[in-house]
Design a protein around this motif. Structure first.
Motif, mmCIF file in Angstrom:
data_model
loop_
_atom_site.group_PDB
_atom_site.id
_atom_site.type_symbol
_atom_site.label_atom_id
_atom_site.label_comp_id
_atom_site.label_asym_id
_atom_site.label_seq_id
_atom_site.Cartn_x
_atom_site.Cartn_y
_atom_site.Cartn_z
ATOM 1 N N CYS A 1 38.223 24.619 52.892
ATOM 2 C CA CYS A 1 37.861 23.820 51.723
ATOM 3 C C CYS A 1 37.566 22.371 52.092
ATOM 4 C CB CYS A 1 39.011 23.831 50.711
ATOM 5 S SG CYS A 1 39.267 25.430 49.920
ATOM 6 N N GLY A 2 37.714 22.022 53.360
ATOM 7 C CA GLY A 2 37.498 20.638 53.755
ATOM 8 C C GLY A 2 38.811 19.881 53.857
ATOM 9 N N ASP A 3 38.732 18.681 54.378
ATOM 10 C CA ASP A 3 39.930 17.870 54.593
ATOM 11 C C ASP A 3 40.613 17.538 53.269
ATOM 12 O OD1 ASP A 3 39.395 17.880 57.267
ATOM 13 O OD2 ASP A 3 38.403 15.912 57.281
ATOM 14 N N GLY A 4 41.934 17.617 53.269
ATOM 15 C CA GLY A 4 42.715 17.251 52.092
ATOM 16 C C GLY A 4 42.859 18.351 51.066
ATOM 17 N N PHE A 5 42.304 19.546 51.355
ATOM 18 C CA PHE A 5 42.396 20.659 50.409
ATOM 19 C C PHE A 5 42.888 21.914 51.119
ATOM 20 C CE2 PHE A 5 39.634 17.779 48.229
ATOM 21 C CZ PHE A 5 39.858 18.002 46.891
ATOM 22 N N ALA A 6 43.501 22.793 50.350
ATOM 23 C CA ALA A 6 43.944 24.087 50.863
ATOM 24 C C ALA A 6 43.269 25.189 50.063
ATOM 25 C CB ALA A 6 45.461 24.206 50.761
ATOM 26 N N LEU A 7 43.013 26.306 50.715
ATOM 27 C CA LEU A 7 42.328 27.431 50.072
ATOM 28 C C LEU A 7 43.351 28.486 49.663
ATOM 29 C CD1 LEU A 7 39.008 29.008 51.147
ATOM 30 C CD2 LEU A 7 40.956 30.513 50.758
ATOM 31 N N ILE A 8 43.201 28.991 48.436
ATOM 32 C CA ILE A 8 44.087 30.036 47.930
ATOM 33 C C ILE A 8 43.260 31.216 47.422
ATOM 34 C CG2 ILE A 8 45.908 30.634 46.303
ATOM 35 C CD1 ILE A 8 46.601 27.747 46.030
ATOM 36 N N ASP A 9 43.563 32.402 47.938
ATOM 37 C CA ASP A 9 43.085 33.638 47.315
ATOM 38 C C ASP A 9 44.152 34.020 46.303
ATOM 39 O OD1 ASP A 9 40.757 33.846 48.737
ATOM 40 O OD2 ASP A 9 41.558 35.179 50.269
ATOM 41 N N ILE A 10 43.825 33.890 45.026
ATOM 42 C CA ILE A 10 44.833 34.041 43.988
ATOM 43 C C ILE A 10 44.572 35.299 43.155
ATOM 44 C CG2 ILE A 10 43.542 32.515 42.404
ATOM 45 C CD1 ILE A 10 46.265 31.597 41.340
ATOM 46 N N CYS A 11 45.608 36.093 42.962
ATOM 47 C CA CYS A 11 45.535 37.291 42.131
ATOM 48 C C CYS A 11 46.545 37.142 41.000
ATOM 49 C CB CYS A 11 45.886 38.538 42.932
ATOM 50 S SG CYS A 11 44.844 38.798 44.379
ATOM 51 N N ILE A 12 46.095 37.336 39.786
ATOM 52 C CA ILE A 12 46.973 37.221 38.632
ATOM 53 C C ILE A 12 46.945 38.528 37.859
ATOM 54 C CG2 ILE A 12 47.594 35.842 36.623
ATOM 55 C CD1 ILE A 12 45.611 33.731 37.626
ATOM 56 N N GLU A 13 48.113 39.060 37.558
ATOM 57 C CA GLU A 13 48.247 40.165 36.623
ATOM 58 C C GLU A 13 48.955 39.638 35.391
ATOM 59 O OE1 GLU A 13 49.264 44.121 38.561
ATOM 60 O OE2 GLU A 13 50.042 42.674 40.010
ATOM 61 N N CYS A 14 48.811 40.321 34.289
ATOM 62 C CA CYS A 14 49.470 39.877 33.067
ATOM 63 C C CYS A 14 50.066 41.086 32.350
ATOM 64 C CB CYS A 14 48.498 39.128 32.156
ATOM 65 S SG CYS A 14 49.293 38.378 30.714
ATOM 66 N N THR A 15 51.247 41.469 32.767
ATOM 67 C CA THR A 15 51.957 42.559 32.103
ATOM 68 C C THR A 15 52.213 42.218 30.644
ATOM 69 O OG1 THR A 15 53.019 43.235 34.161
ATOM 70 C CG2 THR A 15 54.082 43.920 32.100
ATOM 71 N N ALA A 16 52.516 40.943 30.389
ATOM 72 C CA ALA A 16 52.764 40.519 29.009
ATOM 73 C C ALA A 16 51.541 40.729 28.133
ATOM 74 C CB ALA A 16 53.186 39.050 28.990
ATOM 75 N N CYS A 17 50.350 40.528 28.699
ATOM 76 C CA CYS A 17 49.120 40.699 27.908
ATOM 77 C C CYS A 17 48.930 42.144 27.467
ATOM 78 C CB CYS A 17 47.911 40.258 28.723
ATOM 79 S SG CYS A 17 47.925 38.514 29.217
ATOM 80 N N LEU A 18 49.441 43.085 28.254
ATOM 81 C CA LEU A 18 49.293 44.500 27.942
ATOM 82 C C LEU A 18 50.368 45.010 27.002
ATOM 83 C CD1 LEU A 18 48.497 45.763 31.553
ATOM 84 C CD2 LEU A 18 46.874 45.544 29.664
ATOM 85 N N THR A 19 51.478 44.290 26.901
ATOM 86 C CA THR A 19 52.633 44.802 26.162
ATOM 87 C C THR A 19 52.980 43.991 24.918
ATOM 88 O OG1 THR A 19 54.128 43.522 27.569
ATOM 89 C CG2 THR A 19 53.644 45.770 28.254
ATOM 90 N N ASP A 20 52.418 42.784 24.768
ATOM 91 C CA ASP A 20 52.769 41.922 23.640
ATOM 92 C C ASP A 20 51.553 41.752 22.732
ATOM 93 O OD1 ASP A 20 53.386 39.628 21.977
ATOM 94 O OD2 ASP A 20 55.072 39.266 23.322
ATOM 95 N N ASP A 21 51.684 42.201 21.466
ATOM 96 C CA ASP A 21 50.559 42.159 20.527
ATOM 97 C C ASP A 21 50.069 40.741 20.266
ATOM 98 O OD1 ASP A 21 50.740 44.872 20.355
ATOM 99 O OD2 ASP A 21 51.897 44.883 18.480
ATOM 100 N N ARG A 22 50.918 39.755 20.449
ATOM 101 C CA ARG A 22 50.505 38.373 20.195
ATOM 102 C C ARG A 22 49.433 37.896 21.163
ATOM 103 N NH1 ARG A 22 56.569 35.992 20.166
ATOM 104 N NH2 ARG A 22 56.705 37.643 21.733
ATOM 105 N N LEU A 23 49.246 38.630 22.251
ATOM 106 C CA LEU A 23 48.306 38.198 23.281
ATOM 107 C C LEU A 23 47.053 39.067 23.333
ATOM 108 C CD1 LEU A 23 50.877 37.499 26.148
ATOM 109 C CD2 LEU A 23 49.809 35.842 24.617
ATOM 110 N N ASP A 24 46.810 39.844 22.274
ATOM 111 C CA ASP A 24 45.675 40.767 22.282
ATOM 112 C C ASP A 24 44.346 40.089 22.596
ATOM 113 O OD1 ASP A 24 47.140 42.985 21.842
ATOM 114 O OD2 ASP A 24 46.785 43.097 19.682
#
Length: 254
Positions: A61-84
């Motif tokens: 990413c160049g000097d002063g930065f770090a690179l992240i391969d980020i994976c996000i899951e959201c179990t709450a999104c699948l189980t909580d109706d408030r997040l439909d």
């Protein structure tokens, strides 16, 4: 002989000493000027892991930065109706120099509420871990809702790619710990050392999303104890009003 008689040259030494002692006695606030000791009280351990298997192909990413391969899951999104309807995630990272949260990228979920993204984030020297935040939003309601925010510590690999995996669960969103009413304040430098006419600084709640305040006051009216109490009150009111702000501390920059 008058033992209480003080010679003129003695007065020259006593007067500055008196001024110094008066200043020390009056100043009751102990400043934390150690920039590496900024408080982070969100989690004791990194909750992500290395099960992020995809490879973006980006190597730097160049000097002063770090690179992240980020994976996000959201179990709450699948189980909580408030997040439909909340299928979008804004990813924030603690930013320099103010250290409030800065949005790095926005990702939209797949059918199973899974997110993958490669991002470049700023490295903050001296901190072993930094704050990363995820705010779930509804594409039809662009206004951020801090109730649906999650924060975590993340350790960066400045010499390579950091793999980070986060599963957002119900406890992350609604079972947040209460915050300390007396947060630690870290000062970039001592405000009393500046000889300018005004004292000007910005204070930010560490890891917050844009929660910074600019202060400018005449030096003759500046009182450090009052300034500290004002910052702490801002911290308390922010945490009472928004459940999504992390329990951390306050950083003061000039």
């Amino acid at each position: 002989m008058n033992y209480f008689q003080i010679k003129p040259q003695g007065l020259k030494l006593i007067f500055p000493l008196f001024i110094c002692l008066s200043f020390i006695a009056c100043r009751k606030v102990e400043l934390n000027l150690d920039d590496t000791a900024i408080p982070v009280l969100i989690s004791d351990e990194l909750t992500g892991n290395a099960d992020c298997d995809f490879n973006s192909g980006t190597s730097s990413c160049g000097d002063g930065f770090a690179l992240i391969d980020i994976c996000i899951e959201c179990t709450a999104c699948l189980t909580d109706d408030r997040l439909d309807a909340y299928r979008t995630v804004n990813i924030y990272f603690e930013a320099l120099p103010r250290r409030d949260g800065e949005r790095i990228t926005t990702v939209t979920s797949g059918p199973n509420y899974d997110f993958q993204e490669t991002i470049c984030v700023p490295i903050i020297e001296g901190q072993e871990s930094q704050i990363i935040g995820f705010t779930l939003t509804n594409v039809n309601e662009p206004t951020l809702i801090n109730q649906y925010s999650v924060f975590d510590n993340i350790t960066l690999n400045s010499n390579g790619v950091t793999k980070y995996h986060k599963d957002i669960v119900v406890d992350d969103l609604w079972d947040k710990p209460s915050c300390d009413d007396d947060p630690k304040i870290v000062w970039e430098r001592d405000p009393t050392e500046d000889e300018s006419a005004n004292v000007e600084y910005i204070y930010c709640i560490v890891g917050s999303i844009g929660d910074c305040t600019l202060v400018s006051t005449p030096r003759s009216e500046f009182d450090i104890e009052t300034a500290v109490e004002t910052m702490k009150e801002s911290y308390r009111s922010t945490h009472n009003a928004f459940g999504g702000v992390p329990c951390s501390g306050i950083y003061v920059s000039f």
